[in-house]
Design an enzyme around this catalytic site. Structure first.
Site, PDB file in Angstrom:
ATOM      1  N   ARG A  25      -7.111   2.033  17.765  1.00  0.00           N
ATOM      2  CA  ARG A  25      -6.577   0.422  17.763  1.00  0.00           C
ATOM      3  C   ARG A  25      -6.524  -0.230  19.066  1.00  0.00           C
ATOM      4  NH1 ARG A  25      -3.715   0.174  12.065  1.00  0.00           N
ATOM      5  NH2 ARG A  25      -5.563  -0.033  10.661  1.00  0.00           N
ATOM      6  N   GLY A  34      -5.103   8.102   5.157  1.00  0.00           N
ATOM      7  CA  GLY A  34      -4.416   9.041   5.908  1.00  0.00           C
ATOM      8  C   GLY A  34      -3.048   9.114   4.955  1.00  0.00           C
ATOM      9  N   ARG A  85       3.083   5.904  -3.224  1.00  0.00           N
ATOM     10  CA  ARG A  85       4.162   6.773  -3.624  1.00  0.00           C
ATOM     11  C   ARG A  85       4.497   6.654  -5.149  1.00  0.00           C
ATOM     12  NH1 ARG A  85       4.242   5.620   1.557  1.00  0.00           N
ATOM     13  NH2 ARG A  85       5.464   6.926   3.166  1.00  0.00           N
ATOM     14  N   ASP A  94       1.544  -1.187  12.015  1.00  0.00           N
ATOM     15  CA  ASP A  94       0.067  -1.548  11.254  1.00  0.00           C
ATOM     16  C   ASP A  94       0.102  -2.906  11.652  1.00  0.00           C
ATOM     17  OD1 ASP A  94      -0.199   0.943   9.989  1.00  0.00           O
ATOM     18  OD2 ASP A  94       0.832   0.473   8.319  1.00  0.00           O
ATOM     19  N   GLN A 113       4.397   9.364   7.243  1.00  0.00           N
ATOM     20  CA  GLN A 113       3.558  10.102   6.515  1.00  0.00           C
ATOM     21  C   GLN A 113       3.954  11.444   6.739  1.00  0.00           C
ATOM     22  OE1 GLN A 113      -0.450   9.219   7.718  1.00  0.00           O
ATOM     23  NE2 GLN A 113      -0.607   7.238   6.690  1.00  0.00           N
ATOM     24  N   LYS A 163       0.906  -1.208  -0.030  1.00  0.00           N
ATOM     25  CA  LYS A 163      -0.125  -0.121   0.172  1.00  0.00           C
ATOM     26  C   LYS A 163       0.983   1.205   0.153  1.00  0.00           C
ATOM     27  CE  LYS A 163      -2.727   0.960   3.863  1.00  0.00           C
ATOM     28  NZ  LYS A 163      -2.653   2.336   4.179  1.00  0.00           N
ATOM     29  N   SER A 164       2.019   1.305   0.914  1.00  0.00           N
ATOM     30  CA  SER A 164       2.590   2.383   0.963  1.00  0.00           C
ATOM     31  C   SER A 164       3.434   2.827  -0.319  1.00  0.00           C
ATOM     32  CB  SER A 164       3.770   2.423   2.088  1.00  0.00           C
ATOM     33  OG  SER A 164       2.982   2.355   3.328  1.00  0.00           O
ATOM     34  N   LYS A 183      -5.152   5.919  14.521  1.00  0.00           N
ATOM     35  CA  LYS A 183      -5.139   4.950  13.333  1.00  0.00           C
ATOM     36  C   LYS A 183      -6.534   4.962  12.685  1.00  0.00           C
ATOM     37  CE  LYS A 183      -0.573   4.342  12.841  1.00  0.00           C
ATOM     38  NZ  LYS A 183      -0.066   4.739  11.670  1.00  0.00           N
TER      39      LYS A 183
HETATM   40  C1  S3P Z   1       2.375   4.792   6.108  1.00  0.00           C
HETATM   41  C2  S3P Z   1       2.789   5.210   7.465  1.00  0.00           C
HETATM   42  C3  S3P Z   1       2.191   4.799   8.689  1.00  0.00           C
HETATM   43  C4  S3P Z   1       1.251   3.533   8.534  1.00  0.00           C
HETATM   44  C5  S3P Z   1       0.369   3.762   7.325  1.00  0.00           C
HETATM   45  C6  S3P Z   1       1.131   3.839   6.050  1.00  0.00           C
HETATM   46  C7  S3P Z   1       2.838   5.412   4.646  1.00  0.00           C
HETATM   47  O1  S3P Z   1       1.576   5.692   9.330  1.00  0.00           O
HETATM   48  O2  S3P Z   1       0.488   3.363   9.525  1.00  0.00           O
HETATM   49  O3  S3P Z   1      -0.506   2.763   7.116  1.00  0.00           O
HETATM   50  O4  S3P Z   1       2.384   4.988   3.904  1.00  0.00           O
HETATM   51  O5  S3P Z   1       3.601   6.245   5.006  1.00  0.00           O
HETATM   52  P1  S3P Z   1       2.256   6.932  10.179  1.00  0.00           P
HETATM   53  O6  S3P Z   1       3.126   7.749   9.173  1.00  0.00           O
HETATM   54  O7  S3P Z   1       1.266   7.735  10.551  1.00  0.00           O
HETATM   55  O8  S3P Z   1       2.836   6.200  11.284  1.00  0.00           O
END
Ligand code: S3P
Length: 452
Positions: free
Chosen positions: A367, A114, A45, A336, A189, A40-41, A363
């Site tokens: 959680r 987020g 990007r 996560d 993030q 996902k991350s 989150k």
């Molecule tokens: C993510 C960073 C994490 C993670 C989220 C994805 C990212 O959040 O919990 O699922 O893709 O940069 P935080 O930056 O709030 O820790």
């Protein structure tokens, strides 16, 4: 022409869809191979960075989950053209260059994501146009002050609810200047948001403090030619960047999705699963370290590097897990995975503790609270603290009706718990469809590996 990425998603539609319940029964055996969907991350990007690069890029094994589609939607609303394969796992994207985005004529909707929101606030701050960014009910309650504070120090003009800390956010793009900022939370993030703003800022941006979190942004921006210097103690960008070069990205499987199977097969007395093509970037492998410490039987096979990210196949077999304490520097490396690890704790001997994890409170749901309430319904003894929880697993757990509260990772953790219950028991999970946010195909994979 605008590509419709999914059904219209009003709050009512979501409620009707999510009111559904699924029953997951205890399974006698877990067997097979699973290729978990793309990370996902990295998917977010690959879209956002290639959109502002020069040239076109082909992204393969893109995660067609709701969150990443939100990123694609938002970039499309700013004039970025792309082609999406029928299964939405391949994207061809045309970069518009650092200064080619157009003012969106509509409110940008990040849905439940987020990552989309925080990365885009950084990007939008340095544009020469006005934009508004919002999302669903959960997203509108998540803290944005952590990104808006330092962005304002850079010269950004951003307004939001509750003293500019909650979405919807209104952003009037403006000239930015570099900043020297010590990150107070280990958030990728936040880090990525500031690095995106730094591309547009005059002078050097220097990030120090809690910079140890997932480093996909640093890897991808460097590969695209950003003047970026990374050491253990700081990340420095010499802004403004003149251009990014578009990069094809082959996205590895998401270890955060593999996490559910790593736990399920470790706990189950008759399990042998092979998880193919999983990203094992060291900033993400905290779950492997913790499961190993708990006594799991995990093997890494076929280790390789794909598009600048380490990848491996993971074989996981039944083991007897011991309780553990998780806290300190490992938390950002598994933040996560705590819902999944809570399942491991639920079926382990003794009292497990999660500490230094206050981030769990902000989150997709709180959680700490949601794990505690739903795991207690399965018979666990759970105590919560401000920054974590402790959990005593029981040999005699029981099935029950439980809720996901619309949190994808909680829905999947509860499903795994259902598979591992004593024979004849089952969980009914309310609002299970939210698993699509990060793992489309989860329920099908579950049905395939849980043998009757
Ligand atoms: C993510 C960073 C994490 C993670 C989220 C994805 C990212 O959040 O919990 O699922 O893709 O940069 P935080 O930056 O709030 O820790």
């Amino acid at each position: 022409m605008k590509i419709a990425l999914r059904e219209p998603k009003t709050e009512e539609v979501r409620e009707i869809k999510t009111a559904k319940t699924i029953t997951i029964k205890a399974t006698p055996r877990l067997r097979g191979e699973i290729t978990v969907p793309g990370d996902k991350s990295i998917s977010h990007r690959s879209i956002i960075f290639n959109a502002i690069a020069n040239g076109s890029a082909r992204i393969t094994n893109f995660l067609p989950g709701e969150d990443c589609l939100s990123s694609l939607d938002c970039m499309q609303a700013m004039g970025v053209a792309f082609e999406l394969s029928e299964d939405k796992r391949e994207v061809k994207i045309e970069g518009v260059g650092l200064h080619g985005l157009k003012e969106p004529g509509e409110v940008l909707n990040a849905g439940n994501s987020g990552t989309t929101t925080r990365l885009l606030v950084g990007l939008l701050s340095g544009q020469n146009f006005f934009s508004i960014l919002t999302g669903d009910m959960s997203l509108r309650s998540r803290p944005m002050g952590r990104v808006i504070g330092p962005l304002k120090e850079m010269g950004a003009q951003i307004w939001g609810r509750k003293g500019d800390t909650l979405a919807p956010l209104a952003i009037k793009g403006s000239p930015l200047k570099g900043v020297d900022y010590a990150l107070p939370v280990a958030s990728a993030q936040l880090k990525s948001c500031l690095l995106l703003a730094a591309l547009y800022a005059e002078g050097e941006t220097r990030l120090t403090g809690l910079i140890a979190s997932r480093d996909h942004t640093e890897r991808m921006l460097s590969a695209m030619g950003t003047p970026l210097r990374v050491s253990e103690t700081e990340i420095v960008v010499a802004g403004p960047a003149s251009r990014l070069q578009a990069q094809n990205v082959e996205i590895p499987g998401d270890i955060s999705s593999a996490a559910f199977w790593l736990v399920a097969a470790s706990v189950h007395p008759d399990a042998d699963l092979l998880l193919k093509n999983v990203g094992v970037n060291p900033t993400r492998t905290g779950i492997i370290d913790v499961l190993n410490e708990m006594g799991a039987d995990l093997t890494r096979l076929n280790e390789r590097e794909v598009a600048g990210e380490p990848v491996a196949d993971l074989r996981v077999r039944s083991a007897r897990l011991r309780a553990t304490t998780i806290g300190g520097a490992i938390i950002p490396r598994l933040v996560d995975e705590i819902p999944a690890l809570a399942v491991a704790a639920l079926f382990s001997q003794g009292r497990s503790v999660v500490q230094d994890a206050a981030e769990l409170r902000v989150k997709e749901t709180d959680r700490i609270a949601t794990i505690a309430s739903e795991f207690a319904r399965l018979g666990a003894t759970v105590e919560t603290q401000l920054d974590g929880l402790s959990l005593i697993g029981r040999p005699k757990l029981q099935g029950n009706t439980v809720k996901s509260f619309g949190d994808h990772r909680l829905a999947m953790a509860l499903a795994i718990a259902g598979l591992l219950l004593p024979k004849g028991e089952a969980v009914q999970i309310e609002d299970y469809a939210c698993a699509d946010v990060s793992y489309p195909g989860f329920w099908e994979d579950l049905e395939r590996v849980a043998e009757e």
